[in-house]
Design an enzyme around this catalytic site. Structure first.
Site, PDB file in Angstrom:
ATOM      1  N   GLY A   1       0.801  -1.216   0.000  1.00 44.20           N
ATOM      2  CA  GLY A   1       0.000   0.000   0.000  1.00 44.20           C
ATOM      3  C   GLY A   1       0.838   1.272   0.000  1.00 44.20           C
TER       4      GLY A   1
ATOM      5  N   ASN B   1      -8.118   3.273   8.836  1.00 47.27           N
ATOM      6  CA  ASN B   1      -7.594   2.051   9.446  1.00 47.27           C
ATOM      7  C   ASN B   1      -7.676   2.042  10.968  1.00 47.27           C
ATOM      8  OD1 ASN B   1      -5.613   4.107   8.483  1.00 47.27           O
ATOM      9  ND2 ASN B   1      -4.292   3.075   9.948  1.00 47.27           N
TER      10      ASN B   1
ATOM     11  N   GLN C   1      -7.609  -0.614   3.159  1.00 44.26           N
ATOM     12  CA  GLN C   1      -8.422  -1.336   4.154  1.00 44.26           C
ATOM     13  C   GLN C   1      -9.721  -1.895   3.555  1.00 44.26           C
ATOM     14  OE1 GLN C   1      -7.812  -2.305   7.256  1.00 44.26           O
ATOM     15  NE2 GLN C   1      -5.856  -1.264   7.524  1.00 44.26           N
TER      16      GLN C   1
ATOM     17  N   SER D   1      -3.087  -3.648  -0.778  1.00 47.55           N
ATOM     18  CA  SER D   1      -2.005  -4.388  -0.132  1.00 47.55           C
ATOM     19  C   SER D   1      -2.521  -5.786   0.221  1.00 47.55           C
ATOM     20  CB  SER D   1      -1.597  -3.629   1.130  1.00 47.55           C
ATOM     21  OG  SER D   1      -0.491  -4.240   1.715  1.00 47.55           O
ATOM     22  N   ALA D   2      -1.862  -6.827  -0.303  1.00 43.82           N
ATOM     23  CA  ALA D   2      -2.394  -8.194  -0.204  1.00 43.82           C
ATOM     24  C   ALA D   2      -2.553  -8.704   1.228  1.00 43.82           C
ATOM     25  CB  ALA D   2      -1.487  -9.146  -0.984  1.00 43.82           C
ATOM     26  N   HIS D   3      -1.650  -8.265   2.139  1.00 44.77           N
ATOM     27  CA  HIS D   3      -1.689  -8.855   3.490  1.00 44.77           C
ATOM     28  C   HIS D   3      -2.887  -8.383   4.301  1.00 44.77           C
ATOM     29  CE1 HIS D   3       0.054  -5.498   6.070  1.00 44.77           C
ATOM     30  NE2 HIS D   3       0.371  -5.055   4.880  1.00 44.77           N
TER      31      HIS D   3
ATOM     32  N   THR E   1      13.193  -7.132 -10.205  1.00 39.72           N
ATOM     33  CA  THR E   1      12.595  -8.439 -10.513  1.00 39.72           C
ATOM     34  C   THR E   1      11.306  -8.604  -9.723  1.00 39.72           C
ATOM     35  OG1 THR E   1      14.778  -9.343 -10.909  1.00 39.72           O
ATOM     36  CG2 THR E   1      13.023 -10.943 -10.472  1.00 39.72           C
TER      37      THR E   1
ATOM     38  N   CYS F   1      -4.561  10.555  24.434  1.00 43.06           N
ATOM     39  CA  CYS F   1      -4.046  11.128  25.685  1.00 43.06           C
ATOM     40  C   CYS F   1      -2.542  10.923  25.809  1.00 43.06           C
ATOM     41  CB  CYS F   1      -4.811  10.559  26.878  1.00 43.06           C
ATOM     42  SG  CYS F   1      -4.620   8.786  27.036  1.00 43.06           S
TER      43      CYS F   1
HETATM   44  N1  PLP Z   1      -2.949   2.696   3.882  1.00 45.16           N
HETATM   45  C1  PLP Z   1      -3.704   2.193   4.861  1.00 45.16           C
HETATM   46  C2  PLP Z   1      -5.085   2.732   5.083  1.00 45.16           C
HETATM   47  C3  PLP Z   1      -3.222   1.155   5.675  1.00 45.16           C
HETATM   48  O1  PLP Z   1      -3.982   0.674   6.663  1.00 45.16           O
HETATM   49  C4  PLP Z   1      -1.910   0.670   5.439  1.00 45.16           C
HETATM   50  C5  PLP Z   1      -1.344  -0.391   6.302  1.00 45.16           C
HETATM   51  O2  PLP Z   1      -1.575  -0.453   7.488  1.00 45.16           O
HETATM   52  C6  PLP Z   1      -1.163   1.225   4.388  1.00 45.16           C
HETATM   53  C7  PLP Z   1      -1.715   2.239   3.627  1.00 45.16           C
HETATM   54  C8  PLP Z   1       0.218   0.750   4.077  1.00 45.16           C
HETATM   55  O3  PLP Z   1       0.197  -0.511   3.484  1.00 45.16           O
HETATM   56  P1  PLP Z   1       1.518  -1.430   3.447  1.00 45.16           P
HETATM   57  O4  PLP Z   1       1.826  -1.826   4.837  1.00 45.16           O
HETATM   58  O5  PLP Z   1       1.157  -2.568   2.567  1.00 45.16           O
HETATM   59  O6  PLP Z   1       2.600  -0.618   2.841  1.00 45.16           O
END
Ligand code: PLP
Length: 376
Positions: free
Chosen positions: A70, A150, A178, A198-200, A236, A326
């Site tokens: 991402g 997020n 997200q 982002s795949a994970h 690559t 806080c």
């Molecule tokens: N954007 C948002 C809203 C995210 O939640 C995240 C990861 O937590 C990212 C971007 C970044 O993604 P990555 O960790 O794959 O670089």
């Protein structure tokens, strides 16, 4: 019992995704740039993955560029707009991920852009009339507004934002990290020039994602070197990662409605049980409003600060994320921007298809025990 409720940070790899990836580590290990059979096989696999992703989001394969995730997708979209289209006026929100905010702040500091923030109300909502006014009163702009936050899960109406951007000829980038895999994105309808993934975040592997770039928008490269990704991204290719990304998205789309219902059920259960068992509990932003928030995220403000709840839950086998407006040392820019109640302790719970009702009940019971001990 080990309970994972931090799925907005990352998700468990799906076994089917792992199975799809392993042949590309063990057998089909050719370099996609090589012209022999091993290389051609790898190249074909990448192009098939690209076609799969394009089909799922209703885009063309040429509009998909594979990235390391991402952050790289967001950075490429923003820098491309500024460098290729020479756009100097940027409109964003204070709630964006640091992958967007830190880049924009840096560009502003270097004098490359003028940065304008949309106003956020107490719920973390933006005002689309204000966006329209900013676009009216400024030169051609880049608008960067995320689909779902997020930390608090707030959803922005990216369809409406896209329409407004089109009306004012603005470039629209939306960070969909997200929401890809949790909702269907149709790029024939959504008026975005760039979306990031982002795949994970949807049971794929870490270190791989994609940038969607609408045809004709113009991209610049961040990395210089080989001619991979049509000269847009040197290096690559992460072939097993790309295979895993496409497989994870395919699985997500097959099960999307069923998972939304199931996961929203877990979130509703957590909201109901916390409300019932912990008087004074509240929810940040639009987190607890089903049609205004991402169904995988719930940001909870618990009315006690005397216990480090993150460590406490960790000791009980429950993994969650914190974030606090806080003084606990983890000042979150999102909670600060919405002026979240700083008298409590904020925990972000985030769910996936692998969570169960029993896990929710165990977690609430652990928190209720803290409440009783503090109240006693
Ligand atoms: N954007 C948002 C809203 C995210 O939640 C995240 C990861 O937590 C990212 C971007 C970044 O993604 P990555 O960790 O794959 O670089």
């Amino acid at each position: 019992m080990k309970i994972y409720l931090d799925n907005a940070a990352t998700t468990q790899l799906d076994t089917e995704v792992f199975k799809a990836m392993t042949p590309y580590l063990l057998e089909h290990y050719g370099n996609p740039s090589s012209h022999h059979a091993h290389g051609r096989e790898a190249k074909l696999a990448i192009e098939n993955a690209r076609a799969t992703i394009a089909r799922l989001i209703n885009a063309s394969p040429e509009e998909i560029v594979f990235t390391s995730g991402g952050t790289e997708a967001d950075n490429t979209a923003i820098l491309s707009t500024i460098r290729v289209q020479q756009i100097k006026n940027v409109i964003t929100t204070p709630l964006e991920h640091h992958a967007v905010l830190h880049l924009l702040e840096n560009l502003e500091k270097q004098g490359e852009i003028k940065l304008n923030y949309l106003t956020i109300n107490k719920q973390g909502e933006i005002d689309l009339d204000e966006l329209e006014q900013m676009l009216q009163n400024n030169e051609r702009s880049l608008v960067s507004v995320m689909h779902a936050n997020n930390e608090i899960g707030n959803l922005n109406d990216i369809d409406a934002i896209g329409e407004i951007c089109e009306r004012y000829n603005a470039v629209f980038h939306t960070d969909t990290v997200q929401t890809i895999g949790n909702y269907r994105h149709d790029l024939q309808k959504l008026k975005a020039h760039f979306i990031a993934s982002s795949a994970h975040k949807f049971h794929g592997p870490k270190g791989v994602g994609f940038l969607y770039c609408r045809k004709g928008t113009g991209l610049t490269k961040l990395l210089h070197g080989g001619s991979q990704e049509r000269q847009l991204r040197a290096g690559t290719e992460n072939i097993h990662g790309i295979i895993g990304l496409a497989k994870a998205l395919e699985i997500a789309y097959q099960e999307i409605d069923e998972h939304q219902t199931y996961i929203q059920g877990l979130k509703d259960r957590l909201i109901a049980k916390l409300t019932e068992q912990i008087p004074g509990v509240s929810f940040n932003g639009n987190s607890a409003i089903a049609d205004k928030s991402l169904y995988t995220v719930l940001s909870v403000n618990l009315p006690f600060t005397s216990v480090n709840l993150l460590s406490y839950l960790d000791q009980h086998g429950v993994s969650v994320s914190g974030g606090s407006a806080c003084s606990t040392g983890f000042a979150s820019h999102v909670l600060q921007a919405i002026n979240a109640d700083a008298s409590g302790y904020t925990i972000r719970f985030s769910f996936s298809k692998f969570n169960t009702a029993e896990e929710i009940d165990f977690t609430v019971a652990a928190l209720a025990a803290v409440y009783r001990s503090v109240a006693a």
